[in-house]
Motif scaffolding. Structure first.
Motif, PDB file in Angstrom:
ATOM      1  N   SER A   1       0.706  -1.254   0.015  1.00  0.00           N
ATOM      2  CA  SER A   1      -0.131   0.069  -0.241  1.00  0.00           C
ATOM      3  C   SER A   1       0.780   1.304  -0.029  1.00  0.00           C
ATOM      4  N   VAL A   2       2.162   1.244   0.262  1.00  0.00           N
ATOM      5  CA  VAL A   2       2.952   2.336   0.515  1.00  0.00           C
ATOM      6  C   VAL A   2       4.321   2.404  -0.422  1.00  0.00           C
ATOM      7  N   MET A   3       4.566   1.126  -0.829  1.00  0.00           N
ATOM      8  CA  MET A   3       5.768   1.103  -1.641  1.00  0.00           C
ATOM      9  C   MET A   3       5.677   0.363  -2.975  1.00  0.00           C
ATOM     10  N   LYS A   4       6.421   0.885  -4.105  1.00  0.00           N
ATOM     11  CA  LYS A   4       6.230   0.246  -5.571  1.00  0.00           C
ATOM     12  C   LYS A   4       6.876  -1.087  -5.549  1.00  0.00           C
ATOM     13  N   SER A   5       7.897  -1.152  -4.899  1.00  0.00           N
ATOM     14  CA  SER A   5       8.830  -2.471  -4.857  1.00  0.00           C
ATOM     15  C   SER A   5       9.307  -2.473  -3.536  1.00  0.00           C
ATOM     16  N   ASP A   6      10.081  -3.668  -3.296  1.00  0.00           N
ATOM     17  CA  ASP A   6      11.032  -3.839  -2.117  1.00  0.00           C
ATOM     18  C   ASP A   6      11.847  -2.354  -1.813  1.00  0.00           C
ATOM     19  N   TYR A   7      12.330  -1.728  -2.875  1.00  0.00           N
ATOM     20  CA  TYR A   7      13.323  -0.795  -2.366  1.00  0.00           C
ATOM     21  C   TYR A   7      12.733   0.638  -2.779  1.00  0.00           C
ATOM     22  N   ASN A   8      11.621   0.652  -3.599  1.00  0.00           N
ATOM     23  CA  ASN A   8      11.107   2.030  -4.126  1.00  0.00           C
ATOM     24  C   ASN A   8       9.943   2.305  -3.589  1.00  0.00           C
ATOM     25  N   PRO A   9      10.050   3.622  -2.838  1.00  0.00           N
ATOM     26  CA  PRO A   9       8.685   3.805  -2.143  1.00  0.00           C
ATOM     27  C   PRO A   9       7.797   4.616  -3.078  1.00  0.00           C
ATOM     28  N   TYR A  10       6.429   4.435  -2.612  1.00  0.00           N
ATOM     29  CA  TYR A  10       5.461   5.377  -3.474  1.00  0.00           C
ATOM     30  C   TYR A  10       4.981   6.446  -2.661  1.00  0.00           C
ATOM     31  N   HIS A  11       4.661   5.951  -1.448  1.00  0.00           N
ATOM     32  CA  HIS A  11       3.909   7.070  -0.453  1.00  0.00           C
ATOM     33  C   HIS A  11       5.220   7.937   0.109  1.00  0.00           C
ATOM     34  N   ALA A  12       4.999   9.282   0.059  1.00  0.00           N
ATOM     35  CA  ALA A  12       5.807  10.241   0.473  1.00  0.00           C
ATOM     36  C   ALA A  12       5.488  10.402   1.960  1.00  0.00           C
ATOM     37  N   PRO A  13       6.398  10.081   3.083  1.00  0.00           N
ATOM     38  CA  PRO A  13       5.826  10.115   4.417  1.00  0.00           C
ATOM     39  C   PRO A  13       6.224  11.799   4.814  1.00  0.00           C
ATOM     40  N   LEU A  14       5.153  12.675   4.749  1.00  0.00           N
ATOM     41  CA  LEU A  14       5.002  13.765   5.028  1.00  0.00           C
ATOM     42  C   LEU A  14       3.968  13.883   5.835  1.00  0.00           C
ATOM     43  N   ARG A  15       4.088  14.954   6.948  1.00  0.00           N
ATOM     44  CA  ARG A  15       3.006  15.206   7.871  1.00  0.00           C
ATOM     45  C   ARG A  15       2.049  16.169   7.125  1.00  0.00           C
ATOM     46  N   LEU A  16       0.762  16.006   7.453  1.00  0.00           N
ATOM     47  CA  LEU A  16      -0.108  16.670   6.925  1.00  0.00           C
ATOM     48  C   LEU A  16      -0.095  18.152   6.950  1.00  0.00           C
ATOM     49  N   LEU A  17      -0.329  18.729   5.495  1.00  0.00           N
ATOM     50  CA  LEU A  17      -0.368  20.306   5.511  1.00  0.00           C
ATOM     51  C   LEU A  17      -1.883  20.600   5.505  1.00  0.00           C
TER      52      LEU A  17
END
Length: 897
Positions: free
Chosen positions: A819-835
């Motif tokens: 749900s948060v990663m494209k693959s084992d090493y490539n993230p999809y979700h950017a962990p940013l605090r909500l603006l």
């Protein structure tokens, strides 16, 4: 002397020297208070079938984000900052702008004092901000270790959070005896037995008396315990609170450390503890479940540690790592190891001070802030030009009220470009605090955010003849399912079941695997033919009964809810001929996290039922007449309809379409004409974001439907991944921007909110839920092994209330890796605090922060970011003005200092 014996003798000696009053008897009332306070470190975890996003750190928001990150890292080895690898990847993709990172560094240096050349300091820091990890071969270099010993006079004590660990952990760490592993294994076993009692064929004996009582009666027969251990269980007190009190005293836990000791135990298995916490909050009869859990766990710990008692909690003085500092200088400044000897002692101290102060925690915190600021600047560029433009729009044929869910943003954008349509963003339960009962269903579902409680019951009903036919078919289906389940759970029948069901299930498996679309369509046709629901009506009118929640709504309540909903949408005039109240839901097959793809706020409920209720209420003549006396005049030619946006393949399903006026019918036909094109546009945008596609279909709708039907698909859609901002303002502000499905959009017109009440309600409700969603995705990305749920392909569904990895893991609390990663090493979700961005005058936001202390505290402590756009189009960044003022304090603050 043998190391094991020496350590035990040292512990015994320390225990004998301790004064007895350190372990004063803690009263039962104090024990209950300590348990309540300790529970703040975990989040309630509801059943996965009713998945609702949770902020893992909700109970810690009175501390700064930096302090909590420091505390979790130092005391529990849990890292909640993005890793250096994540930050480096973001920097390489251009998501962290070099100038913003440089500016962040300069602000940090303004608060520091190093007696070193400025160029040297900046070169060191800038090199460290490339986010390269220190290679193990440098850290393990013998020359560095030898030199660190030679320079040991440079070491000074470091102020750190006290690390209170369980005694079982200390014995495990020092003696190599796997006490902690055994303790966790025992607790997982007992939690599974107790929590799974409603699903199991053979329920846990004595569970009707509570968790602790059932354990106390069964554990004396547990073959995994020795005879002496079983006898100790028999001797445990009858009441859980007394047992917890007795165990803490036997383990000699100082009274001032009891709360921290309980926290350490809760954080050992936060999933199972979180599920028990949720049950204790939801069901009054289970309000002592967490005390039961801790009583069992710490009593078991005392029993397992019996051969090693007495012990005492260790308190050690921490020193910063000289070898790490020297390796950092070697890595980031190319400073030779032997060059340290040529420096004076004062120079050595300054070099060490810089390396210590600009540590891994600081530079990753700096990287996170620069990442967030870069996103903010790019969002500002999409928004601000619109605030000064006078947009001339043709009158809309239809107005659509969508959920603020980020997946609605691309659909709204495409729909508005397809014709004269206006879209509105509002919380997807549409302000209706209802519990819904579908046709012939005896169990309701709270169809509203989990932070609220339902106040009314709404039931789906049909004519007696149609209901009887539907019920008979449903009972036949349930009978077949019950027989199948009973045969699986029966010792003898389960041997025959594969022979009977194997051929049919094999055909289904092959069809689902190789022809998911065709198999899905066939199954839907069969299901629709056999289980087609008759036309139904809703119990909207108030009916007196003896249930806890009243059935239906009084006339006054109907008017109040419709008024509130329209005001939240800023839709009190300029009504179009057709108004579509559009909920949203998802479709996927063989997916434990299916409910997580529905509404992230409403416990996995689709907003379709609420949409239907609101549309029907808005069409009632008596409601319209009463609203007209209050200044909200809905034209006679305006008709409300209800629909559902299926986010997996971006299709609109009509739920309620009454008789339409001529104007409304023209609008409806125009919508029907453009919807296929809108779906195609949004699906192509969605497909482009999905990873590792080895095939492509010209029919994007067919392709996305295949994902929803394919039972081997681990990622039918991205859900709310990439969410980053929550914009509260008019549609004019955001209409021309492409936000890539990353923004919650809530319609708000401050000119219709004279006293700021609507803004306060949006912040207290939808914005708070959006923050929970944001932090759950954040946590599942930065700490997937602790706050996530691992690989979806290897999960084990446990008693329909959660998932595990294998059969003896913690109950997993967050989102799966897919749900948060494209693959084992490539993230999809950017962990940013909500603006959060609010379009309102300065004094509106100022009054909000004065009145809403909780929201202000979140901003001050860095859990959420805030910006506003005033009536002149000026961007005001409240996050910097508040957060930076306390940055130095936040960096030093600790939870137990």
């Amino acid at each position: 002397m043998d190391g094991t014996v020496a350590w035990l003798e040292k512990e015994n000696l320390q225990t004998e020297k301790c004064s007895e009053n350190l372990y004063s008897v803690t009263s039962i009332q104090e024990i209950q208070h300590y348990v309540e306070m300790a529970s703040r470190v975990i989040a309630p975890l509801g059943p996965i079938t009713e998945f609702a996003a949770r902020n893992p750190w909700q109970g810690l928001e009175h501390h700064s984000f930096t302090a909590v990150a420091k505390w979790l890292k130092e005391t529990h080895h849990v890292d909640i900052l993005p890793s250096a690898a994540l930050l480096k990847d973001a920097k390489n993709r251009g998501e962290i702008h070099a100038s913003i990172l440089k500016n962040t560094l300069e602000k940090w240096l303004d608060h520091q004092s190093f007696h070193l050349p400025n160029e040297l300091v900046r070169n060191f820091c800038n090199s460290a901000l490339e986010f390269d990890e220190l290679p193990p071969h440098i850290l393990d270099d013998p020359d560095i270790k030898i030199l660190a010993e030679d320079l040991s006079y440079l070491r000074w004590p470091v102020k750190m959070n006290r690390r209170v660990q369980s005694l079982s952990f200390q014995v495990t760490e020092k003696l190599g005896v796997q006490i902690t592993e055994e303790l966790n294994r025992q607790m997982i076993k007992w939690c599974k037995l107790y929590l799974g009692k409603d699903e199991a064929k053979w329920a846990m004996p004595h569970s009707q008396y509570g968790f602790y009582q059932a354990w106390r009666r069964l554990a004396p027969y547990d073959p995994e315990l020795t005879r002496s251990q079983r006898q100790l269980v028999k001797n445990c007190p009858h009441e859980a609170t007394e047992a917890l009190q007795e165990a803490l005293l036997a383990l000699k836990i100082p009274s001032h450390q009891v709360q921290e000791y309980l926290e350490a135990h809760l954080l050992s298995l936060p999933g199972w503890a979180g599920m028990l916490l949720w049950k204790s909050q939801e069901f009054p009869e289970s309000n002592l479940l967490l005390i039961d859990y801790l009583a069992i766990r710490i009593s078991l710990e005392r029993i397992l540690l019996q051969p090693y008692l007495p012990l005492s909690l260790e308190t050690t003085e921490e020193y910063f790592d000289l070898a790490y500092c020297m390796a950092a200088w070697y890595m980031w400044a190319n400073f030779p190891i032997q060059a340290w000897k040529s420096l004076s002692i004062s120079e050595q101290r300054e070099y060490m001070k810089l390396a210590y102060c600009f540590n891994d925690l600081v530079r990753r915190q700096m990287g996170l802030q620069a990442w967030e600021k870069t996103y903010e600047e790019r969002l500002k560029m999409k928004i601000l030009p619109m605030s000064d433009e006078a947009i001339i729009e043709e009158k809309s044929m239809a107005q659509w009220a969508f959920c603020i869910d980020t997946r609605s943003e691309p659909f709204r954008r495409a729909l508005e470009k397809a014709g004269p349509f206006e879209t509105i963003g509002v919380a997807g339960f549409f302000g209706l605090p209802i519990e819904t009962y579908e046709l012939d269903c005896h169990h309701g579902h709270a169809s509203l955010p989990v932070i609220l409680k339902p106040k009314h019951r709404i039931m789906e009903m049909a004519s007696p003849d149609e209901w009887a036919r539907y019920k008979s078919r449903k009972q036949a289906k349930q009978l077949f399912a019950r027989i199948f389940k009973n045969m699986k759970q029966n010792m003898l029948a389960s041997l025959l079941l594969p022979e009977l069901s194997g051929p049919w299930l094999s055909v289904n498996m092959l069809a689902r695997s190789f022809f998911p679309n065709g198999a899905g369509r066939l199954w839907k046709k069969v299901h629709h033919h056999w289980m087609s629901k008759p036309s139904t009506r809703l119990s909207l009118d108030f009916m007196q009964d003896e249930s806890k929640l009243p059935m239906g709504l009084t006339d006054k309540e109907k008017v109040n809810y419709v008024r509130q909903s329209l005001q939240l949408m800023s839709l009190t005039d300029n009504f179009s001929p057709l108004i579509v109240i559009c909920g949203h839901g998802s479709r996927s097959t063989n997916n434990p996290y299916a409910s997580a793809l529905d509404c992230g706020a409403c416990g996995g409920a689709s907003g379709s039922f609420n949409a239907r209720v609101l549309a029907m209420l808005c069409n009632q003549s008596n409601v319209r007449e009463r609203l007209a006396t209050e200044g909200i005049c809905i034209p006679e030619h305006t008709v409300f309809v209800a629909a559902e946006h299926i986010t997996t393949f971006n299709e609109i399903r009509w739920l309620y379409v009454p008789e339409l006026t001529d104007e409304a019918e023209r609008a409806f036909h125009r919508i029907q004409e453009v919807l296929p094109k809108v779906s195609e546009i949004v699906n192509k945008e969605q497909i482009a974001r999905l990873p590792n596609l080895n095939f492509y279909s010209a029919n994007s709708q067919k392709m996305m439907q295949r994902f929803s039907e394919d039972w081997s698909e681990v990622r039918p859609e991205w859900g709310l991944a990439q969410n980053a901002a929550f914009i509260i303002g008019t549609r004019k502000l955001t209409k021309a921007g492409n936000f890539g499905g990353r923004v919650f959009l809530h319609t708000y017109d401050w000119q219709q909110d004279k006293d700021g009440t609507i803004l306060s309600n949006i912040i207290a409700g939808p914005a708070t839920v959006a923050q929970w969603i944001n932090l759950q995705y954040y946590a599942s990305t930065v700490a997937p092994h602790y706050y996530g749920s691992g690989n979806k392909a290897t999960q084990t569904v446990t008693a329909n209330f959660g998932v595990m990895q294998g059969n003896a893991s913690d109950l997993l609390t967050g989102l799966p890796w897919q749900s948060v990663m494209k693959s084992d090493y490539n993230p999809y979700h950017a962990p940013l605090r909500l603006l959060v961005v609010i379009e309102a005058p300065y004094h509106y936001v100022e009054n909000l922060l004065i009145q809403d202390v909780t929201f202000r505290q979140k901003i001050e402590n860095g859990w959420i970011r805030l910006a506003s756009i005033d009536e002149k189009g000026h961007w005001i960044n409240w996050f910097n003005s508040i957060h930076e003022a306390s940055a130095e304090f936040a960096a030093k603050e600790g939870l137990y200092e």
